[in-house]
Write an enzyme that holds these catalytic residues in place. Structure first.
Site, PDB file in Angstrom:
ATOM      1  N   GLY A 172      30.360  35.472  22.435  1.00 39.75           N
ATOM      2  CA  GLY A 172      29.614  34.205  22.408  1.00 39.75           C
ATOM      3  C   GLY A 172      29.727  33.523  21.058  1.00 39.75           C
ATOM      4  O   GLY A 172      30.530  33.929  20.210  1.00 39.75           O
ATOM      5  N   GLY A 178      27.806  33.493  18.417  1.00 45.44           N
ATOM      6  CA  GLY A 178      27.499  34.336  17.249  1.00 45.44           C
ATOM      7  C   GLY A 178      28.695  35.171  16.848  1.00 45.44           C
ATOM      8  O   GLY A 178      29.072  35.238  15.669  1.00 45.44           O
ATOM      9  N   ASP A 215      26.053  32.553  30.459  1.00 45.24           N
ATOM     10  CA  ASP A 215      25.169  31.370  30.412  1.00 45.24           C
ATOM     11  C   ASP A 215      25.919  30.041  30.406  1.00 45.24           C
ATOM     12  O   ASP A 215      25.310  28.990  30.565  1.00 45.24           O
ATOM     13  CB  ASP A 215      24.284  31.413  29.151  1.00 45.24           C
ATOM     14  N   GLN A 273      22.693  39.739  37.174  1.00 45.68           N
ATOM     15  CA  GLN A 273      23.615  38.606  37.003  1.00 45.68           C
ATOM     16  C   GLN A 273      24.811  38.938  36.128  1.00 45.68           C
ATOM     17  O   GLN A 273      25.856  38.311  36.230  1.00 45.68           O
ATOM     18  CB  GLN A 273      22.878  37.415  36.377  1.00 45.68           C
ATOM     19  N   ARG A 274      24.637  39.910  35.238  1.00 44.45           N
ATOM     20  CA  ARG A 274      25.750  40.299  34.356  1.00 44.45           C
ATOM     21  C   ARG A 274      26.683  41.288  35.030  1.00 44.45           C
ATOM     22  O   ARG A 274      27.776  41.536  34.566  1.00 44.45           O
ATOM     23  CB  ARG A 274      25.194  40.997  33.114  1.00 44.45           C
ATOM     24  N   ASN A 328      46.613  22.573  50.223  1.00 45.23           N
ATOM     25  CA  ASN A 328      47.943  21.959  50.329  1.00 45.23           C
ATOM     26  C   ASN A 328      47.886  20.439  50.449  1.00 45.23           C
ATOM     27  O   ASN A 328      48.828  19.817  50.917  1.00 45.23           O
ATOM     28  CB  ASN A 328      48.676  22.530  51.549  1.00 45.23           C
ATOM     29  N   GLU A 330      52.192  33.532  54.649  1.00 44.75           N
ATOM     30  CA  GLU A 330      52.575  33.661  56.072  1.00 44.75           C
ATOM     31  C   GLU A 330      53.886  32.961  56.433  1.00 44.75           C
ATOM     32  O   GLU A 330      54.634  33.449  57.269  1.00 44.75           O
ATOM     33  CB  GLU A 330      51.431  33.167  56.974  1.00 44.75           C
TER      34      GLU A 330
END
Length: 784
Positions: free
Chosen positions: A118, A120, A166, A300-301, A533, A630
């Site tokens: 981050g 810092g 974040d 969340q992490r 596409n 495909e």
């Protein structure tokens, strides 16, 4: 910009040593970035070192700084967090600590650092770089290194990548980890929605974001939350009354659940915290609703990184190595960022300063300024949320007397419903009557048209497929009937959400204008197809969800192979003739090869791939993954490739095949598709309003110019409206793909990370840009 392709082959890393570390909070996708740095570094013949435990490892030295090989980063692409560890480090904040770190790096000849963290962590790296020559001189005085080393390692290069869930770093549209964190939040919200509807409940959801409301804002957009609290945009005085009125109105409209999302750093306009408990107590006391709080916390992490984060981190990692190879003593420390759909390099300290400016603006109560400093992507999200979440009383709505029809055309794609919801709500806000057409052009011809209201589209964002129904039928054979329906229902504008058939349909309708005046109205198309596409747009709604399905399946398949050694899997993906899903799926899943129509291949290449895998089986990585689009080749079918690999690999590896099929079209839309669908559709509806005003003459709408039939697409860094007539020259109609496709430039990236020799065009990279402050007007021209 140099228009001649510029290839990186002349950028040799011979003799260079690169250190890679992760610092600060962990984020999903960091491992993908580490993997890309290591493999790209080794590819250009540089030595690459892991620095374990962030800056702490750099200060402690010893076994914390280790040279790594190609195999060191195998099997980490799909792992969340960071395998090289991260730690907060007090000692690196002291000069003594930095002196020790410099000594440890010089002993190994490391003068190139790639820092993933981050603001810092990146600020610390920049300070280290500025002090470097002074630190070396001090080490020489103390006799820890000789004068030769001071000259040889005279300067330190730093390139940063931002890993932060974040998305709180200015200068990049997305930080590594943000998209995956949104996946975790949306999974929880979708699960909560089903239980809350059973009980008529209100849920208050607290998400991460101490200083930045991005996660809260985008998840509120993606799930159609009733209310959201974020630090950059505190609610006005008296918000308690407004919120309770809104929740009551929604209940009165038979809405069985309410969702309120609170960022952990949410504040009111007096800078006082707004907590999830406070919001819950308010709802219970004022309204007596059954209310629950869910705090998502570190969920969340965690978890595996999304396809978007893996691709983003891989692109950034490769770009970071290129930036280190090109750096000179005069190059400032830079950070690799994402702008729209492009990787760019920005001066690190400019980004850090702007990030700090946001906090300063918030501390001083300049919230409008804080939102603007966050960047146009953030501002766009906020404006769209405000537009869609709050219905004005009918008396306050303008009345335009225009009727606008919305329809889905082509195959279903996840995110179509979010796009329809946004179109309907923005249309109503603009004062139009909105009509839904059931079952595409076929339904249109049969008169399956009904007025649709604000409440009718509630809860649509998270639904997969197409609620309106969609068909591949083109309008040509129904022109007269569709014209009749346009006249009967007095339709003044059309919004078509769909894939290649939608594009062809608009071309047919505009060609029919000479014969039918009814088609002389503004028409706009929003691209939605898993194949991605459609000419005129880098992204289509639905492609991201399909990519995640492919990536998840590949992860499971790779896992199944870890018990049985030496196995190769051949996986067939959708996409028609477009290789987007196969190529990007291969990049996200760490595949060994991807066969696509756009890059012709022959039996010699198939043979070379088999030999490559045979060599790989001699290492510690004893499994292979091959993706096949495909329609990539009519003779080299999935069965043929499977049989060829089985025969040639006899005694070395065995083979399995898997055809993914229609599961790629199904499922709940990913956060990206919900958000992209919502924003692009809202913007398309605003364009319709503008065109209706421009073309309204003498009591009727009459639009017959090319620029009144447009496709809205994402092009590099912006959302742009392009007349479909102009896109004809960019289209290969036989194979239903654009003539030029941006993602083909990423194809060498996949090959490099799978250890193939290849050429990589770097003409687009290498320019150090400056962090631009955008004007409020620019937010409208739209980043995603």
């Amino acid at each position: 910009m140099d228009h001649q392709p510029k290839f990186f082959e002349n950028l040799s890393g011979t003799g260079k040593a690169i250190g890679v570390l992760t610092s600060g909070g962990d984020a999903q996708g960091m491992n993908a970035a580490v993997r890309a740095v290591v493999r790209m570094g080794i590819y250009v013949k540089a030595k690459v070192y892991f620095v374990y435990e962030g800056y702490q490892g750099m200060v402690d030295g010893g076994d914390n700084i280790v040279e790594v090989s190609w195999e060191s980063v195998s099997s980490i692409l799909q792992v969340g967090g960071t395998v090289i560890g991260s730690a907060r480090c007090k000692s690196f904040r002291t000069r003594e600590g930095r002196l020790q770190a410099a000594c440890n790096l010089v002993q190994r000849g490391i003068t190139n650092l790639c820092v993933i963290g981050g603001d810092g962590s990146l600020t610390g790296a920049n300070l280290f770089r500025e002090e470097w020559s002074g630190l070396l001189e001090e080490l020489a005085q103390k006799g820890k290194i000789d004068e030769e080393a001071v000259k040889k390692y005279a300067y330190l290069n730093i390139v940063g990548m931002v890993g932060s869930i974040d998305n709180d770093f200015c200068g990049t549209d997305m930080t590594i980890g943000t998209d995956s964190a949104l996946h975790r939040i949306i999974e929880v919200v979708d699960a909560i929605m089903t239980t809350a509807q059973s009980h008529q409940r209100t849920f208050v959801l607290e998400v991460m974001g101490r200083h930045c409301g991005y996660l809260a804002l985008v998840s509120a957009l993606a799930c159609g939350a009733d209310w959201v609290f974020i630090p950059e945009y505190p609610p006005e005085e008296g918000w308690e009354d407004s919120m309770c009125v809104k929740l009551s109105e929604n209940r009165a409209r038979k809405k069985r659940l309410n969702i309120i999302i609170v960022a952990e750093g949410a504040i009111d306009c007096h800078n006082k915290p707004i907590t999830s408990e406070k919001v819950k107590d308010l709802v219970v006391q004022r309204l007596g609703f059954d209310t629950r709080v869910t705090i998502l916390g570190h969920v969340q992490r965690g978890g595996t990184p999304s396809a978007f984060d893996r691709i983003l981190a891989s692109r950034m990692g490769v770009e970071a190595v290129l930036a280190l190879l090109e750096a000179t003593p005069d190059t400032p420390a830079c950070v690799v960022s994402l702008s729209g759909n492009q990787a760019v390099r920005l001066p690190l300290m400019e980004c850090v300063q702007m990030t700090q400016e946001v906090q300063k603006a918030m501390d001083e109560g300049r919230f409008v300024e804080a939102v603007r400093l966050r960047g146009r992507s953030f501002e766009n999200n906020l404006n769209t949320y405000k537009l869609l979440s709050q219905k004005k009383p009918d008396a306050e709505l303008p009345k335009t007397n225009f009727n606008v029809a919305v329809l889905n055309v082509g195959a279903p794609a996840a995110g179509m419903n979010a796009a329809v919801r946004a179109a309907v709500r923005v249309g109503i806000t603009e004062g139009h009557k909105m009509f839904a057409v059931i079952d595409g052009f076929e339904g249109f011809a049969r008169g399956k048209i009904k007025e649709i209201s604000w409440g009718d589209v509630g809860g649509w964002t998270g639904q997969g497929g197409s609620i309106l129904g969609t068909k591949r039928t083109l309008p040509a054979k129904y022109l007269e009937k569709i014209a009749d329906q346009m006249r009967t229902n007095n339709i003044n504008a059309l919004m078509v959400i769909g894939g290649f058939e939608a594009y062809l349909g608009l071309l047919e309708l505009s060609a029919a204008r000479e014969k039918y005046d009814e088609f002389c109205v503004p028409m706009v198309m929003v691209p939605a197809t898993v194949s991605n596409n459609v000419p005129g747009s880098d992204f289509s709604i639905g492609a991201d969800t399909a990519l995640n399905t492919i990536t998840d399946t590949c992860d499971r398949i790779k896992q199944s192979a870890s018990g049985t050694k030496r196995r190769v899997f051949i996986i067939e993906t959708m996409g028609g003739y477009c290789g987007y899903l196969a190529n990007m799926g291969a990049l996200a899943a760490g595949a060994d090869a991807a066969y696509i129509f756009e890059e012709q291949f022959d039996i010699r290449e198939l043979q070379a791939n088999v030999e490559h895998l045979t060599e790989k089986m001699k290492t510690s990585i004893q499994r292979g993954l091959v993706l096949r689009n495909e329609n990539c080749n009519e003779n080299y079918t999935t069965d043929f490739i499977y049989q060829l690999y089985s025969e040639e690999g006899k005694g070395v590896f065995d083979c399995r095949k898997n055809v993914l099929g229609h599961m790629q079209q199904g499922g709940a839309p990913s956060p990206f598709d919900r958000n992209f669908g919502t924003k692009i559709s809202a913007k398309a509806m605003q364009w319709i309003s503008k065109k209706l005003k421009e073309t309204y003459r003498k009591g009727k709408v009459f639009a017959n110019t090319d620029d009144s039939v447009c496709l809205l697409g994402m092009r590099r860094r912006n959302l742009v409206f392009q007349p479909v007539a102009e896109l004809k020259n960019e289209t290969d109609f036989v194979h239903r793909i654009p003539m030029e496709q941006w993602w083909l430039k990423l194809r060498p990236l996949m090959k490099i990370l799978a250890k193939y020799k290849t050429s990589y065009d770097v003409s687009d990279s290498g320019q150090l840009e400056h962090v631009a402050m955008h004007s409020p007007k620019e937010a409208e021209t739209g980043a995603i």
